[in-house]
Design a protein around this motif. Structure first.
Motif, PDB file in Angstrom:
ATOM      1  N   ALA A  64      -0.537   2.386  -6.686  1.00 23.54           N
ATOM      2  CA  ALA A  64       0.147   1.185  -6.987  1.00 23.54           C
ATOM      3  C   ALA A  64       0.265   1.058  -8.675  1.00 23.54           C
ATOM      4  O   ALA A  64       1.448   0.699  -9.013  1.00 23.54           O
ATOM      5  CB  ALA A  64      -0.514  -0.203  -6.438  1.00 23.54           C
ATOM      6  N   ASP A  85      -8.584   0.465  -1.465  1.00 22.85           N
ATOM      7  CA  ASP A  85      -7.992   1.124  -0.248  1.00 22.85           C
ATOM      8  C   ASP A  85      -8.382   2.472  -0.269  1.00 22.85           C
ATOM      9  O   ASP A  85      -8.327   3.209  -1.327  1.00 22.85           O
ATOM     10  CB  ASP A  85      -6.454   1.151  -0.752  1.00 22.85           C
ATOM     11  CG  ASP A  85      -5.735   1.662   0.527  1.00 22.85           C
ATOM     12  OD1 ASP A  85      -6.180   2.427   1.358  1.00 22.85           O
ATOM     13  OD2 ASP A  85      -4.415   1.260   0.743  1.00 22.85           O
ATOM     14  N   HIS A  92      -1.325  -3.995  -3.162  1.00 20.80           N
ATOM     15  CA  HIS A  92      -2.117  -3.029  -2.806  1.00 20.80           C
ATOM     16  C   HIS A  92      -3.605  -3.572  -2.780  1.00 20.80           C
ATOM     17  O   HIS A  92      -4.080  -4.330  -3.724  1.00 20.80           O
ATOM     18  CB  HIS A  92      -1.971  -1.943  -3.660  1.00 20.80           C
ATOM     19  CG  HIS A  92      -2.211  -0.468  -2.920  1.00 20.80           C
ATOM     20  ND1 HIS A  92      -1.252   0.538  -3.095  1.00 20.80           N
ATOM     21  CD2 HIS A  92      -3.207   0.025  -2.412  1.00 20.80           C
ATOM     22  CE1 HIS A  92      -1.859   1.547  -2.402  1.00 20.80           C
ATOM     23  NE2 HIS A  92      -2.860   1.440  -2.165  1.00 20.80           N
ATOM     24  N   HIS A 109      -7.143  -0.631   3.223  1.00 26.54           N
ATOM     25  CA  HIS A 109      -5.850  -0.252   3.470  1.00 26.54           C
ATOM     26  C   HIS A 109      -4.939  -1.446   4.266  1.00 26.54           C
ATOM     27  O   HIS A 109      -3.607  -1.336   4.667  1.00 26.54           O
ATOM     28  CB  HIS A 109      -5.596   0.943   4.321  1.00 26.54           C
ATOM     29  CG  HIS A 109      -4.215   1.686   4.394  1.00 26.54           C
ATOM     30  ND1 HIS A 109      -3.624   2.068   3.103  1.00 26.54           N
ATOM     31  CD2 HIS A 109      -3.530   2.058   5.388  1.00 26.54           C
ATOM     32  CE1 HIS A 109      -2.367   2.400   3.545  1.00 26.54           C
ATOM     33  NE2 HIS A 109      -2.539   2.608   4.883  1.00 26.54           N
ATOM     34  N   ALA A 144       0.928  -1.220  -0.132  1.00 26.99           N
ATOM     35  CA  ALA A 144      -0.064   0.054   0.111  1.00 26.99           C
ATOM     36  C   ALA A 144       0.906   1.244   0.142  1.00 26.99           C
ATOM     37  O   ALA A 144       0.537   2.219   1.021  1.00 26.99           O
ATOM     38  CB  ALA A 144      -0.967   0.057   1.213  1.00 26.99           C
TER      39      ALA A 144
END
Length: 416
Positions: A367, A359, A355, A391, A308
């Motif tokens: 990403a 998120d 990722h 996340h 992330a």
């Protein structure tokens, strides 16, 4: 603010040449609105102070040396405040202080090595004590103000069948870096082990803590035949104003220098650390640091897993970013230097980007943007999208598969 006509009156203004940290537990109005508690870093270290309703300073409630962190509760009847504080960056404790003067000193309600928090009853005569002791695990109990245990609150959570194999130390001369080493339980003296650095490196969070229960995953990785290392450098909290604000205008250079300097010092001290086989991983700001460490110091870090990660600070939360980097128009060089995009064409080591696709903190676009830039630069890398994840990864199947994939990545790139 006058509720009748909406007019406002300035009570106090806090200034700092870099930025003002926010303590969300203050201001705290007391004594029927005649006074309020306020926290400040004007001395270079956090302090709690008492002000009149006009904003005038009446007295300091804590000394800079106490290591104030946040206000927990106020007993107005007895003239006492209860604060989270510690003189050690790796621990957190609770102290009772007098409202009338910091000179009276503090009475520590928690003393055992570890991290502690208290939740008080309404009359402030009892509290629930949550302890993450240095011996491991988590303890819950009800105690009175004299520290007498009234009862233990039993946890129904599954008991962890092992305690991480940890060694805490500080390295460095002029600058002291809190560090932590996690060795495998079957550690053999005389053998060299590949090293995995677990990094965060950003504001408001430290990876080194005197709470062993935080390091179960790191122990699991170490037991795959690695030594895991953690380091807290400049920019992390609890080191004072100068230490934390060293990163103003530049979100990578000092952290990269500190991580690498401390790692080399550890390598000089412990021969079991194979400094020719070092990997790094982290999440969020730690994912950003991982990408930067892999791209800019491939001579040290031979493989990285960026979870992330922020790719470009122009695309992140302005309330967070502009506190440290200012407005893009006023710090163009700082934004450019702190962007992963700037350094992507320098990468020579394997990088795995992970990722969550939904998120809501660091958007998935980071990403994609990083991967696209690496692709355009002709740099081979891997991208693992976590469908439906935010996340973090919170379901047990996803978490297990995630760390299995990470262990496989490091085994492939760090072991012979």
């Amino acid at each position: 603010v006058n509720s009748g006509n909406g007019e406002s009156t300035l009570l106090h203004r806090e200034k700092d040449s870099a930025w003002v940290n926010l303590d969300q537990t203050t201001p705290r109005w007391i004594n029927k609105g005649s006074q309020f508690l306020w926290s400040t870093e004007r001395s270079g270290f956090w302090q709690l102070e008492l002000r009149s309703k006009t904003g005038a300073l009446q007295n300091a409630v804590t000394l800079p040396s106490l290591g104030y962190r946040r206000l927990i509760a106020v007993d107005e009847k007895r003239g006492r405040a209860y604060v989270s504080a510690s003189q050690r960056s790796t621990e957190s404790h609770v102290a009772e202080v007098r409202l009338e003067s910091a000179k009276q000193g503090a009475r520590w309600l928690t003393k055992a090595t570890g991290n502690h928090s208290l939740t008080f009853s309404r009359d402030h005569q009892r509290y629930v004590h949550t302890a993450f002791p240095a011996t491991g695990g988590i303890d819950y109990s009800v105690q009175n103000l004299e520290g007498k245990k009234l009862c233990t609150i039993r946890s129904l959570a599954e008991k962890v069948p092992f305690k991480p194999n940890l060694e805490y130390l500080a390295v460095g001369n002029k600058k002291q870096f809190s560090s932590l080493i996690v060795r495998p339980w079957n550690f053999e003296k005389g053998r060299k082990y590949p090293v995995i650095v677990y990094v965060y490196g950003g504001p408001h969070y430290r990876v080194v803590s005197r709470s062993p229960s935080r390091y179960l995953i790191q122990q699991w990785l170490a037991d795959h035949g690695f030594i895991v290392v953690m380091i807290d450098g400049r920019g992390t909290p609890y080191g004072g104003r100068e230490w934390e604000r060293a990163i103003k205008g530049n979100l990578v250079d000092h952290q990269l220098e500190d991580q690498t300097t401390a790692l080399k010092l550890l390598g000089e001290t412990y021969s079991e650390l194979d400094m020719n086989r070092v990997g790094v991983y982290g999440w969020s700001f730690g994912g950003y640091m991982t990408a930067m460490m892999t791209m800019r110091r491939g001579d040290v870090y031979k493989a990285g897993i960026a979870g992330a990660p922020v790719a470009d600070w122009r695309d992140y939360d302005t309330h967070y970013t502009e506190r440290y980097l200012d407005l893009p128009a006023l710090n163009e060089a700082g934004y450019k230097n702190s962007s992963v995009m700037t350094w992507a064409d320098k990468m020579t080591r394997p990088l795995l980007i992970i990722h969550g696709t939904i998120d809501d903190n660091v958007y998935f676009m980071h990403a994609l943007k990083m991967s696209h830039t690496l692709f355009r630069a002709g740099k081979a890398h891997s991208l693992l999208p976590l469908s439906g994840a935010t996340h973090g990864v919170y379901d047990k199947v996803g978490l297990r598969r995630l760390y299995e994939r990470m262990a496989q990545f490091f085994e492939a790139h760090l072991k012979p």
